[in-house]
Design an enzyme around this catalytic site. Structure first.
Site, PDB file in Angstrom:
ATOM      1  N   TRP A   1       2.573  -6.960  -9.207  1.00  0.00           N
ATOM      2  CA  TRP A   1       2.589  -5.497  -9.041  1.00  0.00           C
ATOM      3  C   TRP A   1       3.891  -4.903  -9.551  1.00  0.00           C
ATOM      4  O   TRP A   1       3.896  -3.841 -10.184  1.00  0.00           O
ATOM      5  CB  TRP A   1       2.349  -5.115  -7.581  1.00  0.00           C
ATOM      6  CG  TRP A   1       0.979  -5.495  -7.088  1.00  0.00           C
ATOM      7  CD1 TRP A   1       0.680  -6.349  -6.065  1.00  0.00           C
ATOM      8  CD2 TRP A   1      -0.290  -5.027  -7.592  1.00  0.00           C
ATOM      9  NE1 TRP A   1      -0.687  -6.440  -5.915  1.00  0.00           N
ATOM     10  CE2 TRP A   1      -1.293  -5.655  -6.825  1.00  0.00           C
ATOM     11  CE3 TRP A   1      -0.657  -4.159  -8.620  1.00  0.00           C
ATOM     12  CZ2 TRP A   1      -2.663  -5.429  -7.050  1.00  0.00           C
ATOM     13  CZ3 TRP A   1      -2.010  -3.942  -8.850  1.00  0.00           C
ATOM     14  CH2 TRP A   1      -2.992  -4.564  -8.074  1.00  0.00           C
TER      15      TRP A   1
ATOM     16  N   ASP B   1       7.740  -0.089  -3.329  1.00  0.00           N
ATOM     17  CA  ASP B   1       6.291  -0.206  -3.168  1.00  0.00           C
ATOM     18  C   ASP B   1       6.052  -0.974  -1.859  1.00  0.00           C
ATOM     19  O   ASP B   1       6.309  -2.172  -1.778  1.00  0.00           O
ATOM     20  CB  ASP B   1       5.712  -0.967  -4.369  1.00  0.00           C
ATOM     21  CG  ASP B   1       4.190  -1.206  -4.248  1.00  0.00           C
ATOM     22  OD1 ASP B   1       3.604  -0.848  -3.207  1.00  0.00           O
ATOM     23  OD2 ASP B   1       3.618  -1.748  -5.211  1.00  0.00           O
TER      24      ASP B   1
ATOM     25  N   LYS C   1      -4.410  -1.415   2.519  1.00  0.00           N
ATOM     26  CA  LYS C   1      -3.949  -2.712   3.023  1.00  0.00           C
ATOM     27  C   LYS C   1      -3.711  -2.628   4.532  1.00  0.00           C
ATOM     28  O   LYS C   1      -4.296  -3.376   5.287  1.00  0.00           O
ATOM     29  CB  LYS C   1      -2.646  -3.156   2.333  1.00  0.00           C
ATOM     30  CG  LYS C   1      -2.580  -3.264   0.799  1.00  0.00           C
ATOM     31  CD  LYS C   1      -3.666  -3.825   0.091  1.00  0.00           C
ATOM     32  CE  LYS C   1      -3.787  -4.018  -1.379  1.00  0.00           C
ATOM     33  NZ  LYS C   1      -2.854  -3.626  -2.350  1.00  0.00           N
TER      34      LYS C   1
HETATM   35  C1  LIG Z   1      -2.750  -3.472  -3.855  1.00  0.00           C
HETATM   36  C2  LIG Z   1      -1.381  -3.191  -4.349  1.00  0.00           C
HETATM   37  C3  LIG Z   1      -1.124  -2.280  -5.389  1.00  0.00           C
HETATM   38  C4  LIG Z   1      -2.220  -1.594  -6.161  1.00  0.00           C
HETATM   39  O1  LIG Z   1      -2.847  -0.690  -5.390  1.00  0.00           O
HETATM   40  P1  LIG Z   1      -4.119   0.159  -5.909  1.00  0.00           P
HETATM   41  O2  LIG Z   1      -4.285   1.136  -4.807  1.00  0.00           O
HETATM   42  O3  LIG Z   1      -5.248  -0.788  -6.091  1.00  0.00           O
HETATM   43  O4  LIG Z   1      -3.715   0.817  -7.187  1.00  0.00           O
HETATM   44  C5  LIG Z   1       0.182  -2.037  -5.735  1.00  0.00           C
HETATM   45  N1  LIG Z   1       1.197  -2.655  -5.111  1.00  0.00           N
HETATM   46  C6  LIG Z   1       0.985  -3.554  -4.117  1.00  0.00           C
HETATM   47  C7  LIG Z   1       2.150  -4.218  -3.469  1.00  0.00           C
HETATM   48  C8  LIG Z   1      -0.301  -3.844  -3.716  1.00  0.00           C
HETATM   49  O5  LIG Z   1      -0.508  -4.741  -2.727  1.00  0.00           O
END
Ligand SMILES: *Cc1c(COP(=O)(O)O)cnc(C)c1O
Length: 363
Positions: free
Chosen positions: A105, A175, A199
């Site tokens: 990511w 993030d 998540k």
């Molecule tokens: C799942 C995830 C993403 C991507 O998220 P989307 O909503 O599918 O675009 C980005 N960063 C992390 C750490 C993730 O776990």
């Protein structure tokens, strides 16, 4: 509806939500608190929805101790849209940014930022399949960077930061998609935090952005209106139709968190769950965790047998036992148990018991 019909769902995302949250949403599904319609059917400009979004924001502020000089936004486009919004809005002076590439990511985020400015990758653990959090030498930090970017929990590889880079006046961007609300954080250390909800918060469709106010308003003229944080900050996330139902369910999760001791209680429980599971893996002769011990995630526990066919058998047998979605990310294979806030300790205990049984039968 009974808990008995439900499985323990170890999916990395979308993932398990607290049963109480879904039962509450179900209770009000067709007639929200006597107003005669569903949250899905009401105007985002209505009084009822105003109360939903305002309460959700207030509860999140309380849960994370978000200082008054930070804006909270409920956006769309997932974590992935933030990979572009961050550089689009934060590149403004030197057009340089520092990135630590600790997983797929972060790597995607760095690649996206390169479209808009100069990206300095200070450290990467890609050459060892992201089995640890790489630590850059602070002497290499770009002094005049417009921002510094990290991905705090690496959902795919199962690693997490236990430290933060000291970036001085350079805004730190994190993030937190897969770790938000899992342990206490000092929001004032960050310029911007973002997290896709699916998540650890609620259904897919809403992305939470927490941004220091003095960083808002510097996007270039060419920045599309919808990708400009100022648009959403000025309109309190109601510039256009927000993901109303997802925000509503996220709000219910915030209330559930408050009723269950808030983030400190979640942190204690998450640490206990993760410690139990890592201990079982480390003591086993069949399973091992490829992640450096000090960097192991509390949310995504990755493990392997070293035999791809046996891994597949484990995932299939576990599914038959009501422990589902234990397969690792499609890019890495093996196993991954995502144990977000909503996963009860009993689910982790059942997984450990299953692992012990599987080891006896397959070693
Ligand atoms: C799942 C995830 C993403 C991507 O998220 P989307 O909503 O599918 O675009 C980005 N960063 C992390 C750490 C993730 O776990």
């Amino acid at each position: 509806m009974s808990n008995k019909e439900r499985v323990y769902n170890f999916s990395a995302g979308p993932s398990m939500l607290p049963l109480e949250v879904m039962e509450e949403a179900a209770k009000d599904m067709v007639n929200y608190k006597g107003c005669g319609m569903s949250v899905m059917e009401m105007s985002h400009r209505s009084k009822d929805f105003a109360s939903i979004i305002e309460t959700a924001e207030a509860d999140l502020r309380e849960l994370m101790n978000i200082p008054a000089n930070y804006k909270v936004m409920f956006l769309q486009g997932g974590g992935s849209t933030q990979f572009a919004m961050v550089p689009l809005n934060l590149f403004r002076k030197s057009m340089k940014a520092d990135y630590i590439v600790s997983g797929a990511w972060a790597k995607k985020a760095a690649a996206e930022a390169k479209r808009f400015g100069t990206v300095n990758v200070l450290a990467s653990s890609e050459d060892t399949v992201f089995d640890h959090i790489p630590v850059p030498d602070p002497a290499t930090y770009t002094k005049d960077a417009d921002y510094f970017y990290i991905c705090q929990n690496n959902t795919i590889y199962g690693s997490r930061y236990t430290w933060l880079p000291e970036t001085g006046d350079v805004p730190l961007v994190s993030d937190m998609s897969s770790c938000i609300l899992s342990e206490q954080v000092d929001v004032s250390k960050f310029g911007l935090i973002f997290a896709g909800a699916q998540k650890n918060i609620g259904p897919a469709g809403v992305t939470i952005v927490i941004m220091r106010e003095d960083l808002i308003g510097f996007a270039p003229e060419s920045c599309p209106t919808m990708l400009n944080y100022k648009t959403h900050a000025d309109a309190n996330s109601l510039y256009n139709t927000p993901p109303c139902f997802a925000i509503y369910v996220a709000g219910l999760t915030f209330q559930w968190l408050k009723a269950n001791g808030g983030v400190p209680a979640m942190e204690a429980r998450n640490k206990e769950k993760a410690a139990m599971l890592y201990k079982a893996i480390d003591e086993s002769k069949l399973f091992r965790c490829p992640v450096a011990e000090k960097d192991r995630s509390l949310m995504n526990v990755v493990f392997v047998t070293g035999n791809g066919d046996l891994d597949k058998k484990f995932v299939a047998d576990a599914k038959a036992a009501g422990l589902v979605n234990l397969g690792g990310h499609r890019s890495v294979g093996g196993m991954r148990a995502s144990i977000y806030n909503a996963m009860p300790k009993a689910g982790v205990e059942k997984l450990i018991a299953f692992m012990e049984q599987f080891e006896k039968e397959n070693l």
